[in-house]
Design a protein around this motif. Structure first.
Motif, PDB file in Angstrom:
ATOM      1  N   GLU A 294      23.294  -9.574  44.877  1.00 43.08           N
ATOM      2  CA  GLU A 294      23.267 -11.005  45.228  1.00 43.08           C
ATOM      3  C   GLU A 294      24.087 -11.819  44.230  1.00 43.08           C
ATOM      4  N   ASP A 295      23.906 -11.539  42.941  1.00 46.38           N
ATOM      5  CA  ASP A 295      24.671 -12.258  41.919  1.00 46.38           C
ATOM      6  C   ASP A 295      26.159 -11.970  42.038  1.00 46.38           C
ATOM      7  N   ALA A 296      26.503 -10.726  42.325  1.00 48.91           N
ATOM      8  CA  ALA A 296      27.921 -10.366  42.457  1.00 48.91           C
ATOM      9  C   ALA A 296      28.554 -11.089  43.636  1.00 48.91           C
ATOM     10  N   ARG A 297      27.803 -11.246  44.709  1.00 49.97           N
ATOM     11  CA  ARG A 297      28.333 -11.978  45.870  1.00 49.97           C
ATOM     12  C   ARG A 297      28.618 -13.429  45.497  1.00 49.97           C
ATOM     13  N   GLU A 298      27.672 -14.040  44.780  1.00 37.43           N
ATOM     14  CA  GLU A 298      27.865 -15.441  44.395  1.00 37.43           C
ATOM     15  C   GLU A 298      29.044 -15.595  43.448  1.00 37.43           C
ATOM     16  N   VAL A 299      29.151 -14.711  42.477  1.00 38.58           N
ATOM     17  CA  VAL A 299      30.256 -14.779  41.523  1.00 38.58           C
ATOM     18  C   VAL A 299      31.577 -14.515  42.234  1.00 38.58           C
ATOM     19  N   GLY A 300      31.595 -13.542  43.126  1.00 37.90           N
ATOM     20  CA  GLY A 300      32.814 -13.237  43.872  1.00 37.90           C
ATOM     21  C   GLY A 300      33.275 -14.410  44.707  1.00 37.90           C
ATOM     22  N   LEU A 301      32.322 -15.105  45.306  1.00 43.09           N
ATOM     23  CA  LEU A 301      32.671 -16.276  46.118  1.00 43.09           C
ATOM     24  C   LEU A 301      33.255 -17.370  45.241  1.00 43.09           C
ATOM     25  N   LEU A 302      32.631 -17.621  44.102  1.00 44.21           N
ATOM     26  CA  LEU A 302      33.139 -18.670  43.209  1.00 44.21           C
ATOM     27  C   LEU A 302      34.503 -18.301  42.643  1.00 44.21           C
ATOM     28  N   GLU A 303      34.657 -17.045  42.228  1.00 42.69           N
ATOM     29  CA  GLU A 303      35.952 -16.623  41.688  1.00 42.69           C
ATOM     30  C   GLU A 303      37.023 -16.660  42.762  1.00 42.69           C
TER      31      GLU A 303
END
Length: 77
Positions: free
Chosen positions: A49-58
């Protein structure tokens, strides 16, 4: 003469006690293993879940940076 704390038991009963003790230890270890597997699964789910959020922001950041011109166009006339 035997000590007061010792007790004579049949070999079959002794084997049964040893088997029960070993089974109890194995069951306890199995329960602990299952609990840790559940905790690891929950941790992995949160990491995804955190990786998805970070990937979206990046992704948004990179596209914004790449889409922004570094300098204004030069007019040649």
């Amino acid at each position: 003469m035997t000590s007061p704390s010792s007790m004579d038991i049949s070999p079959n009963f002794g084997a049964l006690l040893m088997n029960e003790a070993a089974s109890g230890i194995q069951l306890s270890n199995n329960n602990a293993r299952q609990g840790s597997q559940l905790a690891n699964a929950a941790l992995q789910a949160q990491m995804v879940e955190d990786a998805r959020e970070v990937g979206l922001l990046e992704g948004r950041t990179a596209s914004g940076v790449l889409a922004t011109p570094l300098a204004s166009p030069v007019k040649t006339s």
